[in-house]
Design an enzyme around this catalytic site. Structure first.
Site, PDB file in Angstrom:
ATOM      1  N   SER A  22       0.819  -1.208   0.000  1.00 49.10           N
ATOM      2  CA  SER A  22       0.000   0.000   0.000  1.00 49.10           C
ATOM      3  C   SER A  22       0.857   1.265   0.000  1.00 49.10           C
ATOM      4  O   SER A  22       1.636   1.497  -0.900  1.00 49.10           O
ATOM      5  CB  SER A  22      -0.960  -0.035   1.198  1.00 49.10           C
ATOM      6  OG  SER A  22      -1.900   1.002   1.143  1.00 49.10           O
ATOM      7  N   ASP A  56      -6.110   2.088  -2.950  1.00 48.50           N
ATOM      8  CA  ASP A  56      -7.353   1.890  -2.204  1.00 48.50           C
ATOM      9  C   ASP A  56      -7.754   3.174  -1.475  1.00 48.50           C
ATOM     10  O   ASP A  56      -8.781   3.212  -0.803  1.00 48.50           O
ATOM     11  CB  ASP A  56      -7.266   0.712  -1.238  1.00 48.50           C
ATOM     12  CG  ASP A  56      -6.229   0.884  -0.128  1.00 48.50           C
ATOM     13  OD1 ASP A  56      -5.455   1.870  -0.168  1.00 48.50           O
ATOM     14  OD2 ASP A  56      -6.187   0.034   0.776  1.00 48.50           O
ATOM     15  N   ASP A 112      -2.659   6.282  -3.271  1.00 45.82           N
ATOM     16  CA  ASP A 112      -1.479   5.685  -2.655  1.00 45.82           C
ATOM     17  C   ASP A 112      -1.003   4.528  -3.535  1.00 45.82           C
ATOM     18  O   ASP A 112      -1.511   4.324  -4.632  1.00 45.82           O
ATOM     19  CB  ASP A 112      -1.787   5.221  -1.232  1.00 45.82           C
ATOM     20  CG  ASP A 112      -2.906   4.197  -1.166  1.00 45.82           C
ATOM     21  OD1 ASP A 112      -3.722   4.135  -2.100  1.00 45.82           O
ATOM     22  OD2 ASP A 112      -2.979   3.450  -0.169  1.00 45.82           O
TER      23      ASP A 112
END
Length: 444
Positions: free
Chosen positions: A102, A243, A239
């Site tokens: 992430s 998400d 990012d």
């Protein structure tokens, strides 16, 4: 022994903490556990990743682990996490594996698992997988070994889904999108263009090493500058695995997750899509959001910090919108997890449909100055039970009244207590937070 799975899968320094051997074992265990829960057919897993360099190595290990346990693999390549979650359901797979860390820096990586339908695994299933990591079960041979296939139209399927979930076109909008040199580098600009927007993409040339490097939703300065330089209507920041979504208005001012939720909540209410006229937020959402939604007749349901808790409440109460200040926003009618691209398209659709600027729409809420102080302590439990601390909190709350808020929250992973104060002015919030932090530091 510490639990292997964190709040968002397994993460660590790639090839050191998260090794290919561990990734293989996790994938094989997941396939065995899910197969044990449903023996009616051969398991099928969707596998995708973000573009960080270690993803290639870990993808190979994950695919090998799944196939060694008898699962067929559908490889979708580099794609946003929510896109992979969508494809689990769209392709009728039994599970999904996302190789991504992430917003973490490039040297890290992670393995996130989705169940059938693209939903997050329950804690119980994760525990079963962890218990099965060192299984000595006999491996399949011959035709029982899983096969690995490439899905050539994965991006097409996901973009088509995004366009279907967007209520109106984005014609006339000029947008800058910061792709964080991550998983959305190709998909986000394509989706926004196909919806009708004029798109300027920045940080959209991933080389395996530059993901999240001074760009994306955790570093907004470049996006702010680009919006001003291009004369754009707004900017969107994702990012590394896309998400999340944050925004910047035409004047370069940041529009955070709370403000985005305020805009979407009113749009969905007006369209009759906001179930029970309710919005799910965490305890960290700004007091200004509470005030704005109260004035608009929208009810707020508050959960602990973490998208998992937001998702749990959305599902349990069958609600239509929830999220976090960080830009992790969930629309359960269209996605099983936070989807930064979907949120961006719905936000831009509201701007296009109303003809109002993002600044005007986001102005429905006034952000209260918010100060967060992390206090390192010897024992979080002692601080939590301290009457001295509770008395100090009560005193500050009484002084602030309805014009402020106090939140003391122990860290979930460290011996820290987080002191958050909101007030009418930055100075008042800072003074109150420092005062409470001093009390917390002595209550040990």
């Amino acid at each position: 022994m510490a639990r292997l799975f964190g709040t968002d899968g397994v993460r660590g320094l790639a090839n050191s903490e998260l090794t290919p051997e561990l990734a293989l074992r996790i994938a094989a265990a997941a396939a065995r556990v899910l197969a044990a829960h449903d023996r009616s057919h051969r398991p099928v897993a969707v596998v995708g990743r973000d573009p960080r360099a270690s993803g290639e190595m870990l993808e190979a290990a994950v695919c090998a682990g799944l196939a060694s346990a008898g699962a067929d693999v559908l490889k979708v390549g580099v794609l946003p996490t929510p896109g992979i979650a969508f494809l689990v359901g769209d392709l009728g797979a039994d599970m999904g594996v996302v190789i991504s860390a992430s917003h973490n820096p490039m040297p890290d990586n992670g393995v996130k698992l989705f169940a059938a339908g693209g939903h997050k695994l329950s804690d119980e299933i994760e525990d079963e997988i962890e218990a099965d990591l060192d299984s000595t079960a006999e491996r399949p041979t011959g035709a029982g070994v899983g096969r690995i296939y490439e899905v050539s139209d994965a991006t097409d399927r996901y973009v088509a889904h995004l366009l279907t979930a967007t209520p109106n076109r984005l014609d006339g909008l000029k947008v800058v999108v910061d792709c964080a040199n991550g998983a959305a580098w190709a998909t986000a600009p394509r989706a926004y263009r196909e919806a009708g927007a004029e798109v300027i993409a920045i940080h959209a040339l991933p080389d395996g090493e530059n993901i999240n490097d001074g760009c994306g939703s955790t570093h907004l300065d470049a996006l702010r500058a680009a919006v001003l330089a291009e004369g754009a209507d707004l900017g969107i920041a994702h990012d590394g695995d896309a998400d999340r979504c944050l925004a910047v208005d035409a004047a370069g001012e940041v529009v955070d997750g709370d403000q985005i939720m305020a805009v979407l909540a009113l749009a969905m209410r007006d369209a009759g899509e906001l179930t029970d006229d309710s919005l799910v937020v965490t305890v960290m959402s700004n007091l200004g959001l509470h005030v704005a939604m109260r004035d608009a007749g929208v009810k707020l349901r508050t959960t602990a910090v973490g998208d998992r808790y937001v998702l749990d409440e959305l599902r349990a109460s069958r609600l239509a919108l929830g999220g976090e200040q960080s830009g992790h926003v969930v629309l359960p009618g269209h996605a099983t997890t936070g989807d930064g691209l979907l949120v961006a398209m719905r936000l831009m659709a509201r701007v296009a449909a109303t003809g109002r600027s993002l600044a005007e729409l986001a102005g429905v809420m006034t952000k209260m100055p918010q100060v967060l102080v992390n206090v390192r302590v010897a024992d979080k439990a002692t601080v939590a039970a301290s009457t001295l601390v509770s008395a100090a909190v009560s005193a500050v709350e009484a002084e602030l009244g309805e014009t402020g808020r106090v939140l003391l929250r122990p860290s979930g992973t460290e011996q820290l207590v987080r002191v958050m104060v909101e007030a009418l002015s930055q100075e008042a919030a800072q003074t109150a937070a420092d005062r409470l932090a001093a009390v917390v530091a002595t209550a040990q």
